[in-house]
Scaffold this motif. Structure first.
Motif, mmCIF file in Angstrom:
data_model
loop_
_atom_site.group_PDB
_atom_site.id
_atom_site.type_symbol
_atom_site.label_atom_id
_atom_site.label_comp_id
_atom_site.label_asym_id
_atom_site.label_seq_id
_atom_site.Cartn_x
_atom_site.Cartn_y
_atom_site.Cartn_z
ATOM 1 N N GLN A 1 3.697 -3.014 -1.772
ATOM 2 C CA GLN A 1 2.292 -2.672 -1.564
ATOM 3 C C GLN A 1 1.907 -1.428 -2.358
ATOM 4 O OE1 GLN A 1 2.126 -2.352 2.762
ATOM 5 N NE2 GLN A 1 0.932 -4.251 2.849
ATOM 6 N N LYS A 2 2.743 -0.406 -2.277
ATOM 7 C CA LYS A 2 2.428 0.851 -2.970
ATOM 8 C C LYS A 2 2.417 0.658 -4.487
ATOM 9 C CE LYS A 2 2.436 3.883 0.577
ATOM 10 N NZ LYS A 2 2.506 5.321 0.760
ATOM 11 N N LEU A 3 3.328 -0.163 -5.004
ATOM 12 C CA LEU A 3 3.368 -0.382 -6.440
ATOM 13 C C LEU A 3 2.148 -1.171 -6.915
ATOM 14 C CD1 LEU A 3 7.171 -1.036 -7.049
ATOM 15 C CD2 LEU A 3 5.843 1.041 -7.524
ATOM 16 N N VAL A 4 1.655 -2.094 -6.098
ATOM 17 C CA VAL A 4 0.413 -2.790 -6.437
ATOM 18 C C VAL A 4 -0.742 -1.789 -6.488
ATOM 19 C CG1 VAL A 4 -1.290 -4.460 -5.611
ATOM 20 C CG2 VAL A 4 1.132 -5.050 -5.603
ATOM 21 N N LEU A 5 -0.832 -0.922 -5.479
ATOM 22 C CA LEU A 5 -1.898 0.076 -5.455
ATOM 23 C C LEU A 5 -1.780 1.039 -6.634
ATOM 24 C CD1 LEU A 5 -1.936 0.870 -1.631
ATOM 25 C CD2 LEU A 5 -3.707 -0.351 -2.915
ATOM 26 N N TRP A 6 -0.557 1.446 -6.965
ATOM 27 C CA TRP A 6 -0.348 2.341 -8.089
ATOM 28 C C TRP A 6 -0.743 1.668 -9.412
ATOM 29 C CZ3 TRP A 6 -0.094 7.016 -9.687
ATOM 30 C CH2 TRP A 6 0.532 7.363 -10.884
ATOM 31 N N THR A 7 -0.367 0.396 -9.566
ATOM 32 C CA THR A 7 -0.743 -0.330 -10.780
ATOM 33 C C THR A 7 -2.256 -0.435 -10.887
ATOM 34 O OG1 THR A 7 1.285 -1.640 -10.536
ATOM 35 C CG2 THR A 7 -0.349 -2.425 -12.112
ATOM 36 N N LEU A 8 -2.905 -0.738 -9.787
ATOM 37 C CA LEU A 8 -4.357 -0.842 -9.783
ATOM 38 C C LEU A 8 -4.988 0.496 -10.172
ATOM 39 C CD1 LEU A 8 -6.329 -2.741 -7.026
ATOM 40 C CD2 LEU A 8 -7.328 -0.888 -8.317
ATOM 41 N N TYR B 1 -5.227 -8.246 -8.282
ATOM 42 C CA TYR B 1 -4.819 -7.233 -7.314
ATOM 43 C C TYR B 1 -5.688 -7.217 -6.060
ATOM 44 C CZ TYR B 1 -2.119 -5.643 -11.318
ATOM 45 O OH TYR B 1 -1.250 -5.585 -12.379
ATOM 46 N N LEU B 2 -6.965 -7.555 -6.168
ATOM 47 C CA LEU B 2 -7.801 -7.566 -4.964
ATOM 48 C C LEU B 2 -7.377 -8.644 -3.967
ATOM 49 C CD1 LEU B 2 -11.492 -6.649 -5.784
ATOM 50 C CD2 LEU B 2 -9.592 -5.211 -5.058
ATOM 51 N N PRO B 3 -7.060 -9.883 -4.398
ATOM 52 C CA PRO B 3 -6.539 -10.836 -3.410
ATOM 53 C C PRO B 3 -5.299 -10.315 -2.699
ATOM 54 C CG PRO B 3 -7.163 -11.991 -5.405
ATOM 55 C CD PRO B 3 -7.268 -10.524 -5.709
ATOM 56 N N ALA B 4 -4.404 -9.645 -3.451
ATOM 57 C CA ALA B 4 -3.208 -9.091 -2.818
ATOM 58 C C ALA B 4 -3.582 -8.068 -1.751
ATOM 59 C CB ALA B 4 -2.306 -8.453 -3.870
ATOM 60 N N ILE B 5 -4.571 -7.228 -2.052
ATOM 61 C CA ILE B 5 -4.971 -6.206 -1.081
ATOM 62 C C ILE B 5 -5.662 -6.842 0.123
ATOM 63 C CG2 ILE B 5 -6.473 -4.201 -0.749
ATOM 64 C CD1 ILE B 5 -5.782 -3.390 -3.610
ATOM 65 N N VAL B 6 -6.396 -7.922 -0.109
ATOM 66 C CA VAL B 6 -6.973 -8.658 1.027
ATOM 67 C C VAL B 6 -5.846 -9.177 1.920
ATOM 68 C CG1 VAL B 6 -8.230 -10.752 1.682
ATOM 69 C CG2 VAL B 6 -9.116 -9.279 -0.134
ATOM 70 N N PHE B 7 -4.793 -9.700 1.339
ATOM 71 C CA PHE B 7 -3.658 -10.194 2.128
ATOM 72 C C PHE B 7 -2.985 -9.038 2.874
ATOM 73 C CE2 PHE B 7 -3.137 -13.513 -1.479
ATOM 74 C CZ PHE B 7 -4.247 -14.203 -1.016
ATOM 75 N N PHE B 8 -2.819 -7.881 2.193
ATOM 76 C CA PHE B 8 -2.240 -6.707 2.857
ATOM 77 C C PHE B 8 -3.053 -6.316 4.089
ATOM 78 C CE2 PHE B 8 -0.777 -4.852 -1.522
ATOM 79 C CZ PHE B 8 0.156 -5.861 -1.640
ATOM 80 N N THR B 9 -4.370 -6.465 3.972
ATOM 81 C CA THR B 9 -5.279 -5.918 4.976
ATOM 82 C C THR B 9 -5.428 -6.824 6.191
ATOM 83 O OG1 THR B 9 -6.511 -4.860 3.173
ATOM 84 C CG2 THR B 9 -7.604 -4.969 5.327
ATOM 85 N N PHE B 10 -5.471 -8.126 5.986
ATOM 86 C CA PHE B 10 -5.918 -9.013 7.057
ATOM 87 C C PHE B 10 -4.858 -9.993 7.582
ATOM 88 C CE2 PHE B 10 -9.827 -7.961 4.675
ATOM 89 C CZ PHE B 10 -10.567 -7.402 5.700
#
Length: 629
Positions: free
Chosen positions: A85-92, A214-223
Motif C-alpha cells: 500500500q505504501k509503495l503504491v502511494l509513494w509511486t503515485l 493507482y486510483l482503483p487500487a486505492i479504492v480497494f484499499f479504502t473500501f
C-alpha cells in the motif's frame, strides 16, 4: 555512445535545415536505427540513480520505517500488505509531483528536467478540463489559486497517508498473523474526493498520477475487506496486462519494436539493431525479427502469462510465470522508452511477486475464494469499462485508461510554425519552462538544437502515425512551406507547455490549441497542426484533422493504416493516400488563407485545392478552434 558525449547524427548542423524536410528525416531515421536518440550514457545513469535512490531507496525507507519494519529486513516485509500500500502511494506521489514518468531529457524536459509541480503550483499556467461544457465550475483554461490549492492539498494528503499510523482490521488479522496493520482508510477518503475534483478541473495532473491504475487500487484499499482487496488487486493488474496485450493486436505495435530496441543503451551492436529492419537503410519497415520480438515475446507473454497467474494453483507454474513477468517489466525498463515509465515498471514487477507469490491461490487467495462473488463481477466490469470503450471509441478516452501504453496505436500530431512564429509561445504562455529548442540552446548552439529537435520528428516517422502526419502536412503546406516552416513533434512541445504528455495526443487536441491561440494570437497560416486519432479496434482507418490555430479546423479525413505502415519514413513514393471527408477552401489573399468555405467530399484528396468547388461559408462553431472548450 560515450559517457558524456552523445552520438550526434552525421550531418552538418550549419546547413542541415537547408535540406528538404523529408531528406532530413531519411538521414536521421537511419541514424536512429543504429543509435536511437544517441543520448550520452550519463543521462541514463541519472535516470538509474533517480530510480535507485529516490524511488526505491527513499520509498522503501518510508514504507518500512513508518510501519515498524527494518529497511534491510526484506524477508520480513516483502509480502506485507501495508508495504505494498505504501509503495503504491509513494509511486503515485512521485508521478503526480512530476519526477516519475515523462521526466527528463528522454521526455523532452531538458532545463528544467521536471515539469509537474513546477507548473501545477503556478497560477495562470494552462489548465485542461476534460468536460468544461458538461461539468459546472470547470470552464476556462487558466490555472487559478483554487487549482493551485487543490493540487497542493492532494500532495499534502498523500504525505499524510504515507506517514499516518496504521490501523488493524478484523479481516486482516484473521488471515495474516503478526501483521503491522494497513494504511488508515480515513486518510484515503479525502484523497479520493480531492482527486475527483482535480480530475474534473484539469485532466493533466490527474493522468500524470496514472490514476487509471493507482486510483482503483486505492479504492480497494479504502473500501474492501482484506481478502477481497487482494483478489481485486490481482484482477486489476491482470486486466492491465491483458488489456495492454490485446491493444497490440494490429499493424502498429511491430513498428514500435524496432525504434525502441534501437534506443536501448546497453545494446551496442549495430548489426543486432539492423536486424529489426527489413533492409537497412533502404527499407526501414520492421522485419520478421521485430515482429517475432513484439508478438511472440511481447504480446503473447502479456496476454497468456497473466491469465496463468490469475488461475494457476500449481506452485511451480506460478513461480515461472512470476519470473517471466518480472523479466518482462525489467526488459521494458532497460530500453528506456521515451515516456520513461521506469517507476511504473519497477512497481509492477514487485506487484507480480507480492500478489501471486505473497498471496498465492493455493493458500486461499484464488479468485474463486471471494466471499462476495457478485462484487468481483462488478469490479471486473468496472475495470474493463474504459479499456473496452477506449478501443471502440478512442476519441472518448485517453490512451492510458484504454491500456494502450506500448501499443503504437496513439493519437498524435505534428506542429508547423511559420518562420519566427514559434517564439510567440515563449513570449505569451505562462509556464515553468521555455520551448524545447530554447531549453537545448542553454547548452548547445542553435544549429545543434535544430538537429536534436528533428531527431524527435524522425522518431515519429518510424511509427505508423508519422507517415500519415507528414503526408497530410506535405499536402497541406506544399513542398516549399514544408521545407521552410519549423516542424515540431507535438508530444515533446506539449511537455514544455503543460508539464506532462506521456504520448497521449488528447493532451494537445483542439482544446489545447485553442488555449494557445487565446494567449498567442497567431495570425492565419502561422501555426498549423495535423492531428490524428488512434485507430479503433474494429476499423482499418485513422481519422485526422488539420487545424489552423487562428481559423479552426480546415480539413477532416481518414487514411488507411495499411498504407501508413507499408510506406517508408521519408515518403519516397509521395504522400500516402488520404480520404478527405470535409474541407474549408480558400484563396485570394497574399497569405492564401482568406475566404474559407466548406466542401463536403467523399473521395480521395485531390492534389489541387483549386479543383475543389466552393459551396458554403462555414457557420459551425464546433469547427472553430477558438471556440473549443
Amino acid at each position: 555512445m560515450g559517457l558524456t558525449q552523445p552520438d550526434f547524427p552525421p550531418v552538418d548542423p550549419a546547413t542541415f535545415t537547408q535540406q528538404p524536410f523529408l531528406d532530413r528525416m531519411r538521414v536521421l531515421g537511419a541514424h536512429w536505427a543504429e543509435y536511437g536518440f544517441g543520448t550520452q550514457k550519463m543521462v541514463h545513469i541519472i535516470y538509474l540513480l533517480k530510480v535507485l535512490v529516490l524511488y526505491i531507496g527513499v520509498g522503501v525507507t518510508i514504507a518500512t520505517l513508518t510501519t515498524g519494519y527494518g529497511v534491510f529486513d526484506v524477508s520480513a516485509w516483502w509480502n506485507q500488505p501495508v508495504i505494498y500500500q505504501k509503495l503504491v502511494l509513494w509511486t503515485l506521489l512521485i508521478e503526480i509531483v512530476g519526477v516519475g514518468g515523462s521526466w527528463g531529457p528522454l521526455a523532452g524536459h531538458f532545463k528544467p528536467m521536471t515539469g509537474g509541480a513546477l507548473f501545477w503550483l503556478r497560477p495562470k499556467t494552462i489548465r485542461l478540463p476534460p468536460w468544461p461544457d458538461q461539468v459546472p465550475f470547470t470552464r476556462g483554461d487558466s490555472r487559478t489559486l483554487f487549482d493551485v490549492g487543490l493540487y497542493a492539498a492532494v500532495l499534502i494528503n498523500l504525505v499524510v497517508a504515507l506517514f499516518a499510523p496504521t490501523v488493524h482490521t478484523a479481516s486482516l488479522d484473521a488471515l495474516v498473523p503478526n501483521n503491522h496493520g494497513l494504511v488508515n482508510p480515513a486518510v484515503l477518503y479525502s484523497f479520493l474526493a480531492l482527486m475527483l475534483v482535480l480530475g474534473l478541473r484539469d485532466k493533466v495532473p490527474f493522468l500524470a498520477a496514472r490514476s487509471e491504475q493507482y486510483l482503483p487500487a486505492i479504492v480497494f484499499f479504502t473500501f474492501l475487506p482484506f481478502l477481497d482487496m487482494i483478489l481485486a488487486l490481482k484482477l486489476m493488474i491482470v486486466i492491465v496486462w491483458v488489456g495492454a496485450g490485446i491493444s497490440k493486436f494490429g499493424r502498429h505495435f511491430t513498428m514500435v519494436i524496432a525504434p525502441m530496441i534501437s534506443n536501448t543503451p546497453w545494446l551496442a551492436s549495430k548489426w543486432a539493431k539492423r536486424l529489426n529492419y527489413r533492409s537497412f537503410p533502404n527499407d526501414m519497415r520492421p522485419s520478421k525479427t521485430a515482429s517475432f520480438l513484439g508478438h511472440a515475446l511481447g504480446t503473447l507473454v502479456e496476454v497468456v502469462t497473466p491469465l496463468i497467474l490469475l488461475f494457476s494453483t500449481n506452485k511451480t507454474l506460478t513461480v515461472l510465470a512470476v519470473i517471466l513477468m518480472v523479466c518482462f517489466h525489467l526488459f521494458i525498463f532497460s530500453t528506456f522508452p521515451l515516456a520513461v515509465p521506469l517507476e511504473w515498471n519497477i512497481l509492477f514487477a514487485y506487484a507480480a511477486v507480492f500478489l501471486f507469490l505473497g498471496f498465492p491461490a493455493w493458500d486461499g487467495y484464488a479468485v474463486t475464494d471471494t466471499t462476495h462473488p457478485w462484487l468481483m463481477v462488478l469490479i471486473v466490469a468496472a475495470l474493463l469499462f474504459f479499456p473496452v470503450l477506449g478501443n471502440l471509441r478512442p476519441d472518448l478516452v485517453s490512451f492510458l485508461p484504454s491500456m494502450r501504453q506500448y501499443a503504437g496505436n496513439w493519437a498524435s500530431a505534428t506542429w508547423a510554425f511559420a518562420p519566427g512564429a514559434e517564439e510567440k509561445l515563449n513570449q505569451h504562455v505562462v509556464r515553468a519552462s521555455l520551448n524545447t529548442k530554447t531549453q537545448l540552446m542553454a547548452n548547445f548552439p542553435e544549429e545543434v538544437a535544430n538537429v536534436v529537435m528533428h531527431q524527435m520528428l524522425a522518431w515519429r516517422s518510424m511509427h505508423s502515425q508519422g507517415r500519415g502526419l507528414f503526408s497530410v502536412m506535405q499536402r497541406h503546406l506544399g513542398d516549399d512551406r514544408l521545407n521552410s516552416y519549423t516542424l515540431r513533434e507535438a508530444e515533446f512541445s506539449c511537455n514544455s507547455l503543460i508539464a506532462f504528455n506521456f504520448g497521449d495526443g488528447h493532451l494537445h487536441n483542439p482544446k489545447m490549441i485553442a488555449a494557445l491561440q487565446r494567449r498567442c494570437n497567431f495570425a492565419p497560416g502561422e501555426f498549423t497542426v495535423v492531428w490524428v486519432e488512434s485507430q479503433p479496434i474494429h476499423k482499418a482507418t485513422q481519422e485526422y484533422l488539420v487545424l489552423d490555430a487562428a481559423l479552426g479546423v480546415v480539413e477532416r479525413g481518414t487514411w488507411r493504416v495499411f498504407d501508413a505502415v507499408e510506406e517508408q519514413p521519408w515518403l519516397p513514393n509521395g504522400p500516402i493516400p488520404v480520404h478527405v471527408t470535409w474541407r474549408r477552401e480558400f484563396g485570394g489573399s497574399e497569405t492564401g488563407i482568406d475566404a474559407y468555405t466548406s466542401v463536403d467530399q467523399a473521395g480521395p484528396v485531390s492534389n489541387s485545392r483549386a479543383a475543389q468547388p466552393k459551396k458554403r461559408i462555414s457557420t459551425d462553431p464546433q469547427e472553430s478552434v477558438g471556440s473549443a472548450g
